[in-house]
Design a protein around this motif. Structure first.
Motif, PDB file in Angstrom:
ATOM      1  N   ASP A  60      -8.050  -4.740  11.316  1.00 16.89           N
ATOM      2  CA  ASP A  60      -9.116  -3.788  11.641  1.00 16.89           C
ATOM      3  C   ASP A  60      -9.415  -3.616  12.866  1.00 16.89           C
ATOM      4  OD1 ASP A  60      -9.364  -3.250   8.510  1.00 16.89           O
ATOM      5  OD2 ASP A  60     -10.569  -5.070   8.631  1.00 16.89           O
ATOM      6  N   SER A  61      -9.411  -4.620  13.674  1.00 20.11           N
ATOM      7  CA  SER A  61      -9.839  -4.452  15.267  1.00 20.11           C
ATOM      8  C   SER A  61      -8.479  -3.931  16.013  1.00 20.11           C
ATOM      9  CB  SER A  61     -10.281  -5.750  15.835  1.00 20.11           C
ATOM     10  OG  SER A  61      -9.258  -6.962  15.877  1.00 20.11           O
ATOM     11  N   MET A  64      -8.696  -0.196  15.181  1.00 19.75           N
ATOM     12  CA  MET A  64      -9.683   0.466  15.855  1.00 19.75           C
ATOM     13  C   MET A  64      -9.332   0.405  17.461  1.00 19.75           C
ATOM     14  SD  MET A  64     -13.672  -0.810  15.896  1.00 19.75           S
ATOM     15  CE  MET A  64     -13.361  -2.433  16.571  1.00 19.75           C
ATOM     16  N   GLY A 153     -15.221  -3.535  13.359  1.00 21.13           N
ATOM     17  CA  GLY A 153     -14.223  -3.125  12.520  1.00 21.13           C
ATOM     18  C   GLY A 153     -14.570  -2.849  10.999  1.00 21.13           C
TER      19      GLY A 153
END
Length: 321
Positions: A60-61, A64, A153
């Motif tokens: 997720d990061s 992002m 995230g």
């Protein structure tokens, strides 16, 4: 009357001006999600003097950061990355984190849980997990960096406490979340006002699902740490999860280590992040696997969310998530 020049076929020349709205192809689902996230990044950059992006090397990061790089291109990303390092992270993920930072010339700040334990500001937990210990280093890093906005995230589909979040999540001077102080966000209008000492957590991927994230990774050709794909690994069983042995405190007496074909759906502290049995070794195979799953990645493989019925809610009120 001015004559209209015609081509050899007798047809008038094609129009050269801007296309009418009716001829512009609609955005795809992934393009709409990307556009929304890019808008959020630019909104924060224009509204806040200082911000930071939480970057762990998890999927997720990674997504992002990828959107942020596109949102500000060809200029540089106008904020540093921040990682709260528990000291029990997967080595493959830390290596990936450092490669990405070097590749894009980014500035990374690391808040170390181990240093807080070494000087007595924190104490080890009896269960060996350090994920709950991240709160104090995180809040200190936000205060010391004078960050008014902190990108995270988190996605609403992950867990019931996260489903309650706004895109702009106001936090008080202690980093705590109070649902009564959250603001409406009609028509994608975001309110970042905050008092001195307060800050705002910002979640650009709020409306994404795990499947969206993986489909975007496939569409954009984004590199991930190898532990997200099926590989043979020594693991042992605890609390219904396959955990990786390590200095963090596993395995205990009676916990048998075996080698299995596994992958990770989410990445965190080795002491509380479980692997899942899987043969999915490509992005496409992972997408097929997730599409058939009925359990979220946190529900399937994060022990820190099982500490109590309100484990994540408690961490939000303490200032972490």
């Amino acid at each position: 009357m001015t004559a209209v020049a015609r081509t050899g076929t007798g047809a008038p020349p094609a129009p050269t001006g801007p296309r009418s709205p009716s001829t512009v192809p609609p955005l795809s689902h992934l393009e709409m999600l990307e556009s929304e996230a890019a808008h959020i990044f630019r909104e924060v950059a224009g509204e806040f003097d200082r911000s930071t992006l939480l970057f762990s090397g998890g999927k997720d990061s990674i997504v992002m950061l990828h959107v942020a790089l596109k949102a500000f291109a060809p200029a540089a990303v106008p904020f540093p990355l921040l990682h709260v390092d528990t000291g029990h992270n997967f080595p493959e993920v830390i290596a990936y984190r450092d490669r990405v930072v070097d590749r894009h010339g980014l500035h990374l700040e690391v808040a170390s849980v181990q240093s807080y334990i070494d000087d007595g500001r924190l104490r080890e937990r009896s269960d060996g997990t350090r994920n709950p210990l991240q709160t104090v280093p995180l809040l200190d890093a936000i205060r010391d960096g004078r960050f008014g906005a902190v990108f995270g995230g988190g996605r609403r589909d992950e867990e019931k406490a996260r489903a309650k979040e706004r895109v702009f999540s106001l936090r008080d001077e202690f980093g705590a979340w109070d649902p009564r102080r959250q603001r409406p966000e009609l028509w994608q209008l975001y309110n970042g006002r905050h008092e001195p000492g307060e800050h705002v957590r910002v979640f650009p991927l709020s409306n994404w699902t795990e499947l969206d994230v993986w489909q975007y990774i496939e569409h954009e050709g984004i590199e991930l740490p190898e532990i997200y794909f099926a590989h043979r690994r020594p693991v042992f069983r605890r609390a219904g999860m396959w955990l990786t042995p390590g200095e963090w405190g596993g395995p205990r007496d009676g916990e048998q280590v075996s080698e299995r074909l596994v992958r990770y759906r989410t990445v965190g502290d080795m002491s509380c992040t479980g692997a899942v049995d899987s043969s999915a070794s490509t992005v496409g195979a992972v997408i097929d696997e997730i599409a058939a799953s009925r359990v979220t990645e946190r529900g399937a493989s994060r022990a820190d969310d099982r500490l109590s019925e309100a484990a994540m809610e408690d961490r939000k009120r303490e200032g972490y998530f």
